[in-house]
Design an enzyme around this catalytic site. Sequence first.
Site, short mmCIF file in Angstrom:
data_model
loop_
_atom_site.label_atom_id
_atom_site.label_comp_id
_atom_site.label_asym_id
_atom_site.label_seq_id
_atom_site.Cartn_x
_atom_site.Cartn_y
_atom_site.Cartn_z
N GLN A 97 0.90 -1.14 0.05
CA GLN A 97 -0.12 -0.11 0.10
C GLN A 97 0.82 1.21 -0.12
O GLN A 97 2.02 1.27 0.22
CB GLN A 97 -0.85 -0.07 1.23
N HIS A 99 0.06 5.91 0.62
CA HIS A 99 -0.80 6.91 1.07
C HIS A 99 -0.72 8.26 0.29
O HIS A 99 0.41 8.45 0.01
CB HIS A 99 -0.69 7.36 2.44
N GLU A 134 2.74 8.51 8.27
CA GLU A 134 2.59 7.82 9.47
C GLU A 134 4.18 7.19 9.97
O GLU A 134 4.95 7.38 9.17
CB GLU A 134 1.69 6.46 9.41
N HIS A 263 4.91 0.35 0.77
CA HIS A 263 5.23 -0.36 2.15
C HIS A 263 4.23 -1.62 2.09
O HIS A 263 3.07 -1.26 1.86
CB HIS A 263 5.30 0.53 3.21
N ARG A 282 -4.27 0.32 -2.12
CA ARG A 282 -3.72 -0.97 -2.05
C ARG A 282 -3.32 -1.65 -3.44
O ARG A 282 -3.98 -1.28 -4.35
CB ARG A 282 -4.58 -1.78 -1.23
#
Length: 402
Positions: A97, A99, A134, A263, A282
Amino acid sequence: MDLLGNTVQPYAWGSHTAIADLLGEPSPSPAPQAELWMGAHPNAPSVLTREGRAATLRAAIATAPGQELGARVAARFGGRLPFLLKVLAAQKALSIQLHPDREQAERGYARENAAGVALDAHERVYVDDWPKPEILCALEPFEVLAGLRSAAQAADVLDGLGVPELKPLAAGLREDPSAKAVGRALARLLEWPAEARASLAESVVEAAAVESGRGGPYADAYDAVVRMSADHSGDIGLVASLLLNHRVLEPGQALFMGAGGVHAYIRGVGIELMANSDNVIRAGLTAKHIDVPELVRVLDPEVEVPVLAARQVSPGVEVFGTDVPEFRLSRLTLADGAVLDVPGDGGPRVLLCIEGEASVGCGTEPAARLLLTRGQSCFLGAQDMQVRLTGAGTYFLAEVGL
């Protein structure tokens, strides 16, 4: 100060023991427990009790954003708590995935809204209009795939399997050793003809099983492919995973994932802090919606995924350095009976106890105290000043970035 009641997300890849043990609940748990959420995300906001009445943290902030977040944070983030703190416990591999950044998220969210895609639709990609950088701090050895390999490494790891279908990809990477070429190779694998994916994955897994037993620089990566295949048989993501850097974080090490960095988490338990978003694009190793064209479009093959060590800024206080505005993660350590001033600059904070227990005091009022024990967390609003911990143990603090 408010003790929080938090939601455990029962995703299929979760552990049956890690979160249950942390919370002091029966272990192993009947269902997998993947993530413990602490924050005000609309999908699972934490709950607090004030004056005998239960309410969500999200509702409390919406009622008085200036008071709970502080005027500066409320104005900057539109009255929204900008971060989400989690305990993440992976027993099986998560999806490959990435972001989006803020602009990509805003455009994608608007595009899907205009197309009439329901927010809870299986095919929905952008569930909000926020980015999702994140950081993950390992509580135990944590196995990850993070960022793309160099072209030379990617070519070596593909050639090392001796699978004929992969040789043209490896040759192309040797001819063009750029990060973009690795990104194109990843796209080529993810877009492999559907009718040939399972057979290629099977050939790769068989070869990886042999090569992992021989040792060598990529034995661990090959072994990871074999282990992941037990849950994702025939998935082209098994092949694509070989183009990602394979790492095992040691306890206390952290990994920062910026926008566009591809990642996948394989196995482990850690503290995760992110912008308050659930946008995930994804491309494999999952039963959830896969959108390879969008992942390829958003992918930044040059993004670095650094491993971070905490930097001590004062006795008992260590900070993991990131430069995003939505969050900052600190680790607090107290020796038995110690007193520690909780960092803060007038914004909202969430404090989580991982080990031990401590009295949390605010100001000089003796009544303004609560006991925080293992697995418990509390919300410290902007009005909660001069917060001190007295006790022992290890704590993680989430606050707004600089």
